[in-house]
Design a protein around this motif. Sequence first.
Motif, short mmCIF file in Angstrom:
data_model
loop_
_atom_site.label_atom_id
_atom_site.label_comp_id
_atom_site.label_asym_id
_atom_site.label_seq_id
_atom_site.Cartn_x
_atom_site.Cartn_y
_atom_site.Cartn_z
N ASP A 53 0.90 -1.09 0.01
CA ASP A 53 -0.05 0.01 -0.18
C ASP A 53 0.97 1.39 -0.11
OD1 ASP A 53 0.94 -0.31 2.73
OD2 ASP A 53 -1.08 -0.27 3.59
N ASN A 54 1.94 1.10 0.22
CA ASN A 54 3.07 2.41 -0.01
C ASN A 54 4.43 1.63 -0.27
OD1 ASN A 54 4.53 2.04 2.62
ND2 ASN A 54 2.74 2.53 3.45
N PHE A 55 5.50 2.72 -0.69
CA PHE A 55 6.88 2.18 -0.89
C PHE A 55 7.61 1.89 0.43
CE2 PHE A 55 7.63 6.70 0.90
CZ PHE A 55 8.75 6.34 1.59
N LYS A 56 7.08 1.88 1.60
CA LYS A 56 7.84 1.53 2.72
C LYS A 56 7.61 -0.13 2.79
CE LYS A 56 8.95 5.17 5.01
NZ LYS A 56 10.40 5.45 5.35
N ILE A 57 6.82 -0.58 2.30
CA ILE A 57 6.71 -2.10 2.25
C ILE A 57 7.95 -2.70 1.25
CG2 ILE A 57 5.57 -4.06 1.24
CD1 ILE A 57 4.05 -2.99 3.51
N PHE A 58 8.47 -2.04 -0.01
CA PHE A 58 9.54 -2.54 -0.56
C PHE A 58 10.83 -2.01 0.18
CE2 PHE A 58 6.03 -2.25 -4.12
CZ PHE A 58 6.36 -3.58 -4.39
N GLU A 59 10.69 -1.01 0.97
CA GLU A 59 11.79 -0.73 1.63
C GLU A 59 12.24 -1.65 2.47
OE1 GLU A 59 13.52 2.95 4.34
OE2 GLU A 59 12.04 3.43 2.84
N GLU A 60 11.20 -2.35 3.50
CA GLU A 60 11.49 -3.25 4.35
C GLU A 60 12.03 -4.60 3.62
OE1 GLU A 60 8.28 -3.65 6.41
OE2 GLU A 60 7.84 -1.57 6.92
N TYR A 61 11.46 -4.77 2.44
CA TYR A 61 11.79 -5.87 1.67
C TYR A 61 13.34 -5.92 1.16
CZ TYR A 61 12.07 -9.11 -2.56
OH TYR A 61 12.51 -10.19 -3.33
N LEU A 62 13.54 -4.73 0.71
CA LEU A 62 15.02 -4.48 0.02
C LEU A 62 16.09 -4.70 1.35
CD1 LEU A 62 14.50 -1.81 -2.30
CD2 LEU A 62 15.25 -4.32 -2.86
N LYS A 63 15.74 -4.37 2.52
CA LYS A 63 16.52 -4.36 3.66
C LYS A 63 16.85 -5.96 4.11
CE LYS A 63 15.93 0.32 5.67
NZ LYS A 63 15.00 0.99 6.62
N LEU A 64 15.92 -6.64 3.80
CA LEU A 64 16.15 -8.11 4.18
C LEU A 64 17.40 -8.64 3.50
CD1 LEU A 64 12.59 -9.44 3.63
CD2 LEU A 64 13.76 -9.32 5.76
N PHE A 65 17.95 -8.18 2.41
CA PHE A 65 19.00 -8.54 1.49
C PHE A 65 20.32 -7.85 1.46
CE2 PHE A 65 14.84 -9.68 -0.26
CZ PHE A 65 14.71 -10.96 -0.16
N ASP A 66 20.01 -6.48 2.28
CA ASP A 66 21.52 -6.01 2.41
C ASP A 66 22.01 -5.73 1.11
OD1 ASP A 66 22.94 -4.24 4.01
OD2 ASP A 66 24.39 -6.22 4.35
N LEU A 67 21.72 -5.46 0.06
CA LEU A 67 22.31 -5.51 -1.09
C LEU A 67 22.51 -4.05 -1.66
CD1 LEU A 67 19.75 -7.95 -3.27
CD2 LEU A 67 22.42 -8.42 -2.34
N ILE A 68 21.93 -3.00 -1.24
CA ILE A 68 22.37 -1.54 -1.65
C ILE A 68 22.72 -0.72 -0.40
CG2 ILE A 68 20.72 -1.81 -3.61
CD1 ILE A 68 18.46 -0.35 -2.04
N LYS A 69 23.41 0.37 -0.75
CA LYS A 69 23.76 1.13 0.31
C LYS A 69 22.52 1.53 1.16
CE LYS A 69 27.42 2.78 -2.41
NZ LYS A 69 28.11 3.80 -3.20
N LEU A 70 22.75 1.99 2.26
CA LEU A 70 21.89 2.45 3.38
C LEU A 70 21.15 3.68 3.12
CD1 LEU A 70 20.50 1.56 6.05
CD2 LEU A 70 22.03 3.17 7.08
#
Length: 94
Positions: A53-70
């Motif tokens: 329902d918002n971009f924060k959902i994807f932010e949480e998903y991306l943080k699971l994998f630690d693939l990009i800079k903070l």
Amino acid sequence: KINEKLISFFISDLDESLRSKGIGDMSIGKYVKKYVKKFYYRLSKFPNLEEIDNFKIFEEYLKLFDLIKLNEYEVASKIFYNCWLDIAEIHNLK
């Protein structure tokens, strides 16, 4: 059928990419298996359609994998979310 074709293309592309990096016939299967496992793991963690329902959902998903800079999570997650909105609109998912 579409999903099978997509996975087949994914594995073929992965195989070709690894070969272009110099990985030979003897070990290519091990590498493909490793990356396919990673793909399915990441797919299993992808948010359910109802949760998006918002971009924060994807932010949480991306943080699971630690693939990009903070400092890049918010930008990347907004890009993911905008792509999701386009897909959802085309397929009447929202």
